[in-house]
Design an enzyme around this catalytic site. Structure first.
Site, PDB file in Angstrom:
ATOM      1  N   MET A   1       2.623   3.133   1.995  1.00 35.05           N
ATOM      2  CA  MET A   1       3.902   3.192   2.715  1.00 35.05           C
ATOM      3  C   MET A   1       4.910   2.179   2.171  1.00 35.05           C
ATOM      4  SD  MET A   1       3.941   5.609   4.951  1.00 35.05           S
ATOM      5  CE  MET A   1       5.264   5.184   6.076  1.00 35.05           C
TER       6      MET A   1
ATOM      7  N   HIS B   1       7.918   9.890  19.914  1.00 38.33           N
ATOM      8  CA  HIS B   1       7.982  10.896  18.840  1.00 38.33           C
ATOM      9  C   HIS B   1       6.567  11.377  18.497  1.00 38.33           C
ATOM     10  CE1 HIS B   1       7.287  11.805  14.597  1.00 38.33           C
ATOM     11  NE2 HIS B   1       8.455  12.407  14.590  1.00 38.33           N
ATOM     12  N   ASN B   2       5.660  10.439  18.309  1.00 39.34           N
ATOM     13  CA  ASN B   2       4.289  10.811  17.963  1.00 39.34           C
ATOM     14  C   ASN B   2       3.611  11.562  19.099  1.00 39.34           C
ATOM     15  OD1 ASN B   2       4.931   9.203  15.758  1.00 39.34           O
ATOM     16  ND2 ASN B   2       2.881   8.369  15.595  1.00 39.34           N
TER      17      ASN B   2
ATOM     18  N   ALA C   1       0.886  -1.173   0.000  1.00 37.16           N
ATOM     19  CA  ALA C   1       0.000   0.000   0.000  1.00 37.16           C
ATOM     20  C   ALA C   1       0.923   1.221   0.000  1.00 37.16           C
ATOM     21  CB  ALA C   1      -0.914  -0.031   1.220  1.00 37.16           C
TER      22      ALA C   1
ATOM     23  N   GLU D   1       4.751  14.964  19.001  1.00 37.45           N
ATOM     24  CA  GLU D   1       4.062  15.593  17.860  1.00 37.45           C
ATOM     25  C   GLU D   1       2.664  16.092  18.293  1.00 37.45           C
ATOM     26  OE1 GLU D   1       4.125  13.063  14.302  1.00 37.45           O
ATOM     27  OE2 GLU D   1       1.999  13.513  14.068  1.00 37.45           O
TER      28      GLU D   1
ATOM     29  N   HIS E   1      -0.657   5.493  55.865  1.00 42.62           N
ATOM     30  CA  HIS E   1       0.287   5.151  54.784  1.00 42.62           C
ATOM     31  C   HIS E   1       1.729   5.567  55.091  1.00 42.62           C
ATOM     32  CE1 HIS E   1      -2.795   3.544  52.276  1.00 42.62           C
ATOM     33  NE2 HIS E   1      -3.484   4.664  52.250  1.00 42.62           N
TER      34      HIS E   1
ATOM     35  N   LYS F   1      -1.176  -3.553   7.455  1.00 46.12           N
ATOM     36  CA  LYS F   1      -2.004  -2.980   8.505  1.00 46.12           C
ATOM     37  C   LYS F   1      -1.502  -3.452   9.872  1.00 46.12           C
ATOM     38  CE  LYS F   1      -6.564  -2.087   6.995  1.00 46.12           C
ATOM     39  NZ  LYS F   1      -6.220  -0.733   6.680  1.00 46.12           N
ATOM     40  N   ALA F   2      -1.397  -2.521  10.803  1.00 49.29           N
ATOM     41  CA  ALA F   2      -0.890  -2.869  12.133  1.00 49.29           C
ATOM     42  C   ALA F   2      -1.891  -3.790  12.849  1.00 49.29           C
ATOM     43  CB  ALA F   2      -0.660  -1.597  12.943  1.00 49.29           C
TER      44      ALA F   2
ATOM     45  N   SER G   1       8.900   7.494  10.391  1.00 49.05           N
ATOM     46  CA  SER G   1       8.107   8.720  10.437  1.00 49.05           C
ATOM     47  C   SER G   1       8.239   9.489   9.134  1.00 49.05           C
ATOM     48  CB  SER G   1       8.562   9.598  11.595  1.00 49.05           C
ATOM     49  OG  SER G   1       7.852  10.820  11.565  1.00 49.05           O
ATOM     50  N   GLY G   2       7.259  10.310   8.877  1.00 49.50           N
ATOM     51  CA  GLY G   2       7.343  11.172   7.701  1.00 49.50           C
ATOM     52  C   GLY G   2       6.259  10.897   6.689  1.00 49.50           C
ATOM     53  N   GLY G   3       5.382   9.929   7.008  1.00 50.62           N
ATOM     54  CA  GLY G   3       4.256   9.647   6.113  1.00 50.62           C
ATOM     55  C   GLY G   3       4.719   9.146   4.757  1.00 50.62           C
TER      56      GLY G   3
ATOM     57  N   LYS H   1       9.527   5.711  18.525  1.00 54.20           N
ATOM     58  CA  LYS H   1       8.592   6.239  17.519  1.00 54.20           C
ATOM     59  C   LYS H   1       7.281   6.670  18.201  1.00 54.20           C
ATOM     60  CE  LYS H   1       6.601   7.100  13.491  1.00 54.20           C
ATOM     61  NZ  LYS H   1       5.222   6.770  13.478  1.00 54.20           N
TER      62      LYS H   1
HETATM   63  P1  NDP Z   1      -2.523   0.103   5.395  1.00 58.04           P
HETATM   64  O1  NDP Z   1      -2.341   0.261   6.837  1.00 58.04           O
HETATM   65  O2  NDP Z   1      -3.708   0.699   4.736  1.00 58.04           O
HETATM   66  O3  NDP Z   1      -2.477  -1.467   5.034  1.00 58.04           O
HETATM   67  C1  NDP Z   1      -2.725  -1.954   3.733  1.00 58.04           C
HETATM   68  C2  NDP Z   1      -1.766  -3.068   3.387  1.00 58.04           C
HETATM   69  O4  NDP Z   1      -1.883  -4.147   4.342  1.00 58.04           O
HETATM   70  C3  NDP Z   1      -2.070  -3.671   2.032  1.00 58.04           C
HETATM   71  O5  NDP Z   1      -0.840  -4.020   1.426  1.00 58.04           O
HETATM   72  C4  NDP Z   1      -2.881  -4.898   2.408  1.00 58.04           C
HETATM   73  O6  NDP Z   1      -2.850  -5.907   1.414  1.00 58.04           O
HETATM   74  C5  NDP Z   1      -2.144  -5.352   3.630  1.00 58.04           C
HETATM   75  N1  NDP Z   1      -2.906  -6.252   4.468  1.00 58.04           N
HETATM   76  C6  NDP Z   1      -3.966  -5.944   5.245  1.00 58.04           C
HETATM   77  N2  NDP Z   1      -4.392  -7.033   5.909  1.00 58.04           N
HETATM   78  C7  NDP Z   1      -3.588  -8.053   5.545  1.00 58.04           C
HETATM   79  C8  NDP Z   1      -3.516  -9.435   5.898  1.00 58.04           C
HETATM   80  N3  NDP Z   1      -4.375  -9.964   6.781  1.00 58.04           N
HETATM   81  N4  NDP Z   1      -2.563 -10.183   5.317  1.00 58.04           N
HETATM   82  C9  NDP Z   1      -1.702  -9.652   4.446  1.00 58.04           C
HETATM   83  N5  NDP Z   1      -1.710  -8.357   4.082  1.00 58.04           N
HETATM   84  C10 NDP Z   1      -2.637  -7.558   4.635  1.00 58.04           C
HETATM   85  O7  NDP Z   1      -1.217   0.603   4.605  1.00 58.04           O
HETATM   86  P2  NDP Z   1      -0.280   1.881   4.808  1.00 58.04           P
HETATM   87  O8  NDP Z   1       0.712   1.792   3.717  1.00 58.04           O
HETATM   88  O9  NDP Z   1      -1.045   3.144   4.969  1.00 58.04           O
HETATM   89  O10 NDP Z   1       0.442   1.637   6.214  1.00 58.04           O
HETATM   90  C11 NDP Z   1       1.189   0.463   6.471  1.00 58.04           C
HETATM   91  C12 NDP Z   1       1.716   0.514   7.884  1.00 58.04           C
HETATM   92  O11 NDP Z   1       2.534   1.657   8.036  1.00 58.04           O
HETATM   93  C13 NDP Z   1       0.662   0.611   8.980  1.00 58.04           C
HETATM   94  O12 NDP Z   1       1.093  -0.134  10.090  1.00 58.04           O
HETATM   95  C14 NDP Z   1       0.659   2.077   9.343  1.00 58.04           C
HETATM   96  O13 NDP Z   1       0.249   2.275  10.680  1.00 58.04           O
HETATM   97  C15 NDP Z   1       2.118   2.413   9.153  1.00 58.04           C
HETATM   98  N6  NDP Z   1       2.410   3.805   8.881  1.00 58.04           N
HETATM   99  C16 NDP Z   1       1.636   4.512   8.032  1.00 58.04           C
HETATM  100  C17 NDP Z   1       1.918   5.838   7.774  1.00 58.04           C
HETATM  101  C18 NDP Z   1       1.079   6.595   6.836  1.00 58.04           C
HETATM  102  O14 NDP Z   1       1.323   7.809   6.695  1.00 58.04           O
HETATM  103  N7  NDP Z   1       0.137   5.974   6.141  1.00 58.04           N
HETATM  104  C19 NDP Z   1       3.058   6.519   8.407  1.00 58.04           C
HETATM  105  C20 NDP Z   1       3.865   5.665   9.213  1.00 58.04           C
HETATM  106  C21 NDP Z   1       3.519   4.366   9.445  1.00 58.04           C
HETATM  107  P3  NDP Z   1      -3.958  -5.930   0.242  1.00 58.04           P
HETATM  108  O15 NDP Z   1      -3.424  -5.040  -0.835  1.00 58.04           O
HETATM  109  O16 NDP Z   1      -4.000  -7.361  -0.188  1.00 58.04           O
HETATM  110  O17 NDP Z   1      -5.251  -5.456   0.809  1.00 58.04           O
END
Ligand code: NDP
Length: 479
Positions: free
Chosen positions: A13, A185-186, A11, A189, A454, A75-76, A128-130, A182
């Site tokens: 990131m 840091h947040n 996705a 922020e 106490h 996804k976390a 960090s940094g999106g 991290k």
């Molecule tokens: P998302 O958090 O939206 O996650 C989507 C990704 O996770 C896709 O690749 C998806 O695969 C995959 N996924 C979801 N569920 C599963 C599963 N059960 N098994 C395998 N793959 C799975 O993506 P982001 O890029 O926004 O963020 C990724 C991580 O980075 C997160 O932990 C987020 O907290 C962290 N983060 C995000 C920032 C941001 O600015 N967005 C900044 C710093 C950290 P599929 O394509 O198949 O659906």
């Protein structure tokens, strides 16, 4: 081609981190649960470097040179555990799984311990940094073993933001250290943004100024000690006009701040560690207050005249603006001092040996709280690694002293005019508590001894004591 590193989870990131690695000359193995994402990345950006795409996790793993560093960017939470489990079965001893998602450090500690049992390294890396940072240079906070950093470090340092030739990445410490830092840091922020928002509110209502005018004030501040990314984008957001209505953008946005949870984690952890991060807590609660529309509406109706001095105006506009600037700076020093206290406390609790000055260094670029100010923090810890609090470092003593009268005036004006400034006020209260000769904690100890036996300690002798409050009030030594 064998890839040097792999990224699963493409996705926004993961995709941008993979592109950043490829652009720096590292062949990158690619994998995503839904293969279409992988294909799209190669189609759109295949010319940026060497990508080795795979549809199956098995092929993906096989396409990477050993020891295999594999970044998980999904996804976390549960998805991260699912992907770790799937990967762990396919990896060989010494391979390195890197979670660059926003995991809680306790999860990272748990995962690291489980994978260590299997002979695998697990690195929890804060990034960090999106999106923009991931592509063009983030601040990276990797935890985990020193051995894994030997493989990973050069790659991460290459793709990280660079400030004065120094990468914004360093080995933070074992297991959860990276995600912990991290998290803090947040939290910082959150505090930084809340303080900026309060400064804006004070200028808006104290001066009766329009957002565009306040934008110019922030732009001006950005040329001085407050120079930072957040101050810079504050000027940008305040200057923005809504295309639909022609009104100031900030006036058409619903005033309910959302949160994803890292501020809350920082405060929860601080409570557990006994670290008073009042600035971060106020910032987190302030977002929460803003979100309670169902209470704000009736409260507004119940107290229509509470803004008794809402037409207050300063005698000297420039002096008031300068007061707010100084109050902002002093409050910011408190928020950062508290954040660094939490890092030090976490480091001690979990034996991470985190170097606080190095954290200030890697936050100078790539991340949301990047600021000129961080150089001063690094210098303070360089000069005295055992600094009890940043507030006693000579540079900060001078800065706080210089701003103290302004700080008091601004908090007093906020109280008088009914402008909510919880972070300004509580950081001043924290400062006053820290530097007080005697605290009323002595009375609290007395009360605790009265109702609950106490016990208390005395200023003039060793030991613990209890007064027979219900009896003849003699004092007994307990230990
Ligand atoms: P998302 O958090 O939206 O996650 C989507 C990704 O996770 C896709 O690749 C998806 O695969 C995959 N996924 C979801 N569920 C599963 C599963 N059960 N098994 C395998 N793959 C799975 O993506 P982001 O890029 O926004 O963020 C990724 C991580 O980075 C997160 O932990 C987020 O907290 C962290 N983060 C995000 C920032 C941001 O600015 N967005 C900044 C710093 C950290 P599929 O394509 O198949 O659906």
């Amino acid at each position: 081609t064998q890839a040097r590193i792999g990224v699963t989870g493409l996705a926004v990131m993961g995709r941008n981190l993979a592109r950043n690695l490829a652009r720096h000359g590292y062949p990158v193995a690619l994998h995503n649960r839904t293969h279409a994402r992988t294909q799209r990345l190669v189609e759109e950006h295949g010319d940026e470097g060497t990508f080795v795409p795979s549809e199956s996790m098995r092929d993906f793993v096989q396409s990477i040179e050993r020891p295999r560093p594999i970044i998980i960017m999904v996804k976390a939470g549960e998805p991260t555990d699912a992907v770790i489990d799937e990967l762990a079965d396919l990896l060989d001893e010494g391979d390195i799984i890197i979670d660059c998602g926003n995991a809680h450090f306790a999860d990272t500690r748990r995962r690291e311990a489980a994978l260590r049992e299997k002979g695998l390294h697990f690195v929890g890396a804060g990034v960090s940094g999106g999106e923009e940072g991931a592509l063009n240079g983030p601040s990276i906070m990797p935890g985990g073993s020193a051995e894994s950093y030997a493989t990973l470090g050069p790659m991460f340092e290459a793709i990280a933001a660079q400030v004065d030739g120094t990468p914004c990445c360093t080995h933070v410490g074992p297991d959860g250290a990276g995600h912990f830092v991290k998290m803090v840091h947040n939290g910082i922020e959150y505090a930084d943004m809340q303080l900026i928002a309060e400064a804006y509110d004070l200028l808006r209502h104290g001066l009766g100024a329009e957002p565009a005018q306040i934008a110019r004030i922030f732009a001006d501040w950005n040329a001085g000690d407050l120079e930072s990314y957040l101050i810079e984008i504050t000027a940008d957001v305040l200057a923005h006009t809504d295309a639909d209505t022609g009104r100031a953008f900030v006036d058409v946005v619903l005033d309910e701040a959302e949160q994803k949870g890292t501020g809350r984690w920082t405060v929860q952890t601080a409570l557990d560690l006994g670290v008073p991060v009042t600035g971060i807590a106020e910032a987190t609660f302030a977002r929460s207050v803003s979100g309670h529309a169902e209470q704000r509406e009736p409260a507004r109706a119940a107290y229509p005249d509470a803004h008794a001095e809402s037409d207050w105006r300063p005698d000297d506009v420039d002096a008031f603006v300068e007061d707010v600037r100084r109050a902002l700076y002093a409050s910011k020093v408190v928020a950062y001092a508290q954040g660094f206290d939490e890092i030090q406390a976490g480091s001690k609790e979990y034996a991470w040996d985190v170097d606080p000055g190095a954290m200030a260094t890697i936050w100078r670029g790539g991340c949301i709280i990047r600021a000129r100010f961080l150089d001063r923090i690094r210098e303070a810890y360089d000069a005295d690694p055992d600094l009890p609090t940043l507030l006693v470092a000579p540079y900060f003593v001078e800065a706080v002293q210089a701003g103290l009268e302004s700080w008091r005036r601004v908090v007093a004006i906020a109280a008088r005019t009914g402008i909510p400034a919880p972070a300004f006020a509580s950081s001043l209260a924290y400062f006053d508590a820290l530097r007080a000769d005697r605290l009323p904690a002595a009375l609290i100890q007395g009360l605790r001894d009265d109702f609950g036996a106490h016990t208390y300690r005395r200023v003039d002798k060793e030991g613990t004591f209890h007064t027979l409050w219900g009896g003849d009030r003699t004092e007994e030594q307990q230990g």
